[in-house]
Design a protein around this motif. Structure first.
Motif, PDB file in Angstrom:
ATOM      1  N   VAL A 148      -7.201  11.615   3.652  1.00 24.38           N
ATOM      2  CA  VAL A 148      -8.307  11.506   4.607  1.00 24.38           C
ATOM      3  C   VAL A 148      -9.152  10.304   4.215  1.00 24.38           C
ATOM      4  N   ILE A 149      -9.342   9.394   5.164  1.00 25.26           N
ATOM      5  CA  ILE A 149     -10.090   8.158   4.925  1.00 25.26           C
ATOM      6  C   ILE A 149     -11.309   8.165   5.838  1.00 25.26           C
ATOM      7  N   MET A 150     -12.492   8.122   5.249  1.00 24.81           N
ATOM      8  CA  MET A 150     -13.729   8.316   6.014  1.00 24.81           C
ATOM      9  C   MET A 150     -14.633   7.087   5.911  1.00 24.81           C
ATOM     10  N   ASP A 151     -15.005   6.558   7.056  1.00 20.35           N
ATOM     11  CA  ASP A 151     -15.876   5.384   7.126  1.00 20.35           C
ATOM     12  C   ASP A 151     -17.211   5.793   7.754  1.00 20.35           C
ATOM     13  N   GLU A 152     -18.218   6.046   6.931  1.00 21.20           N
ATOM     14  CA  GLU A 152     -19.544   6.485   7.402  1.00 21.20           C
ATOM     15  C   GLU A 152     -19.421   7.751   8.269  1.00 21.20           C
ATOM     16  N   SER A 153     -18.518   8.645   7.883  1.00 25.37           N
ATOM     17  CA  SER A 153     -18.186   9.783   8.747  1.00 25.37           C
ATOM     18  C   SER A 153     -19.217  10.901   8.724  1.00 25.37           C
ATOM     19  N   ILE A 174       0.862  -1.182   0.000  1.00 23.01           N
ATOM     20  CA  ILE A 174       0.000   0.000   0.000  1.00 23.01           C
ATOM     21  C   ILE A 174       0.895   1.228   0.000  1.00 23.01           C
ATOM     22  N   GLU A 175       0.758   2.083  -0.991  1.00 21.86           N
ATOM     23  CA  GLU A 175       1.530   3.314  -1.073  1.00 21.86           C
ATOM     24  C   GLU A 175       0.627   4.491  -0.700  1.00 21.86           C
ATOM     25  N   ARG A 176       1.038   5.237   0.299  1.00 19.36           N
ATOM     26  CA  ARG A 176       0.260   6.376   0.777  1.00 19.36           C
ATOM     27  C   ARG A 176       1.182   7.318   1.524  1.00 19.36           C
ATOM     28  N   PRO A 177       0.699   8.525   1.882  1.00 20.99           N
ATOM     29  CA  PRO A 177       1.534   9.445   2.674  1.00 20.99           C
ATOM     30  C   PRO A 177       1.886   8.843   4.039  1.00 20.99           C
ATOM     31  N   ALA A 178       2.826   9.481   4.723  1.00 23.06           N
ATOM     32  CA  ALA A 178       3.250   9.018   6.043  1.00 23.06           C
ATOM     33  C   ALA A 178       2.096   9.097   7.036  1.00 23.06           C
ATOM     34  N   ASP A 179       2.233   8.408   8.165  1.00 24.89           N
ATOM     35  CA  ASP A 179       1.167   8.361   9.167  1.00 24.89           C
ATOM     36  C   ASP A 179       0.745   9.759   9.629  1.00 24.89           C
ATOM     37  N   LEU A 180       1.702  10.673   9.782  1.00 25.08           N
ATOM     38  CA  LEU A 180       1.376  12.022  10.244  1.00 25.08           C
ATOM     39  C   LEU A 180       0.490  12.775   9.256  1.00 25.08           C
ATOM     40  N   ASP A 181       0.531  12.362   7.992  1.00 27.95           N
ATOM     41  CA  ASP A 181      -0.255  13.021   6.957  1.00 27.95           C
ATOM     42  C   ASP A 181      -1.493  12.229   6.569  1.00 27.95           C
ATOM     43  N   THR A 182      -1.825  11.210   7.353  1.00 27.95           N
ATOM     44  CA  THR A 182      -2.974  10.355   7.059  1.00 27.95           C
ATOM     45  C   THR A 182      -3.979  10.425   8.201  1.00 27.95           C
ATOM     46  N   TYR A 183      -5.236  10.680   7.879  1.00 25.34           N
ATOM     47  CA  TYR A 183      -6.304  10.763   8.881  1.00 25.34           C
ATOM     48  C   TYR A 183      -7.367   9.722   8.575  1.00 25.34           C
ATOM     49  N   PHE A 184      -7.801   9.011   9.624  1.00 26.21           N
ATOM     50  CA  PHE A 184      -8.904   8.060   9.498  1.00 26.21           C
ATOM     51  C   PHE A 184     -10.064   8.565  10.337  1.00 26.21           C
ATOM     52  N   THR A 237      -5.951  13.850  -0.908  1.00 21.65           N
ATOM     53  CA  THR A 237      -6.922  12.888  -1.425  1.00 21.65           C
ATOM     54  C   THR A 237      -7.855  12.484  -0.302  1.00 21.65           C
ATOM     55  N   TYR A 238      -9.145  12.372  -0.582  1.00 20.47           N
ATOM     56  CA  TYR A 238     -10.050  11.834   0.433  1.00 20.47           C
ATOM     57  C   TYR A 238     -10.869  10.687  -0.157  1.00 20.47           C
ATOM     58  N   ILE A 239     -11.100   9.689   0.705  1.00 18.59           N
ATOM     59  CA  ILE A 239     -11.792   8.456   0.328  1.00 18.59           C
ATOM     60  C   ILE A 239     -12.931   8.235   1.314  1.00 18.59           C
ATOM     61  N   SER A 240     -14.083   7.823   0.816  1.00 12.23           N
ATOM     62  CA  SER A 240     -15.234   7.609   1.698  1.00 12.23           C
ATOM     63  C   SER A 240     -15.862   6.244   1.467  1.00 12.23           C
ATOM     64  N   VAL A 241     -16.381   5.698   2.547  1.00 12.20           N
ATOM     65  CA  VAL A 241     -17.297   4.559   2.482  1.00 12.20           C
ATOM     66  C   VAL A 241     -18.598   5.008   3.115  1.00 12.20           C
ATOM     67  N   GLY A 242     -19.705   4.727   2.464  1.00 13.29           N
ATOM     68  CA  GLY A 242     -21.000   5.108   3.015  1.00 13.29           C
ATOM     69  C   GLY A 242     -22.124   4.557   2.165  1.00 13.29           C
TER      70      GLY A 242
END
Length: 225
Positions: free
Chosen positions: A141-146, A25-35, A177-182
């Motif tokens: 930004v990763i959003m799960d039913e947010s 999985i390639e993505r930004p560092a943990d400090l730049d990633t929000y769940f 980049t932002y990703i959503s599940v809903g």
């Protein structure tokens, strides 16, 4: 995809919350990633701490040797004045919370320590989570039913703020980049690509057309009458 197909599991793996399994999985560092989960975490502390989370460390330059790079927590605490934080609260329609907790003084309200998980409704906690994004400005930004506890108008508002921030960061050379599940069809209006999980290794990527977004938006408007 249908319930149980693995949507939330995929998001948690991308966010780095789940580390079992194989693959890259390639993505930004943990400090730049929000769940952002459906029920956001409220840390122990003040309203200011809730906004700065997870950058809540109360640090000073004396904590570091000469030439050491200061942490994100310190930089945020130095750059985010009370007025800036109140402006962000107002943008997500939570400014009244600071006024109420400060007994009429919103700046004082920022530093009131409380049990925020019980004081704020789920919808208010979800608004707070979006405020944290505006404060910390991550790259993923990763959003799960947010937005599950927000009405369509409030959902449109927070995603508009998120999209505006994404455009600002794109111009500054730090794209977001932002990703959503809903399950809400209205989420289509705020995204460009849809990933459909069909089970196992079967999936499909598709661009979300302008006509699809308009159809969902019109349907949402009609459902409010």
């Amino acid at each position: 995809g249908p319930s149980g197909v693995g949507k939330s599991s995929l998001l948690r793996a991308i966010a780095g919350l789940w580390t079992s399994g194989d693959g890259i999985i390639e993505r930004p560092a943990d400090l730049d990633t929000y769940f952002l989960p459906q029920k956001p975490y409220c840390c122990v502390g003040s309203l200011r701490d809730q906004l700065l989370y997870p950058s809540t460390g109360d640090l000073s330059p004396d904590d570091y040797p000469d030439g050491h790079r200061l942490s994100q927590a310190h930089v945020l605490r130095q750059s985010m004045s009370g007025s800036k934080l109140l402006a962000i609260l107002e943008s997500v329609e939570l400014s009244e919370t600071a006024v109420r907790m400060g007994k009429g003084d919103p700046i004082r309200g920022l530093d009131v320590v409380a049990d925020w998980s019980n004081i704020l409704s789920l919808g208010e906690q979800q608004r707070l989570a979006f405020a944290r994004i505006l404060v910390n400005r991550p790259r993923l930004v990763i959003m799960d039913e947010s937005t599950s506890a927000l009405d369509v108008a409030a959902e449109n508002k927070v995603f508009s703020l998120l999209n505006n921030m994404a455009q600002e960061q794109r111009h500054s050379g730090l794209p977001m980049t932002y990703i959503s599940v809903g399950h809400r069809p209205t989420l289509l209006c705020h995204h460009d690509v849809k990933l459909l999980l069909k089970g196992g290794k079967d999936y499909n990527f598709a661009r979300i057309s302008r006509s699809d977004k308009d159809a969902v938006s019109n349907e949402a408007v009609l459902s409010n009458f």
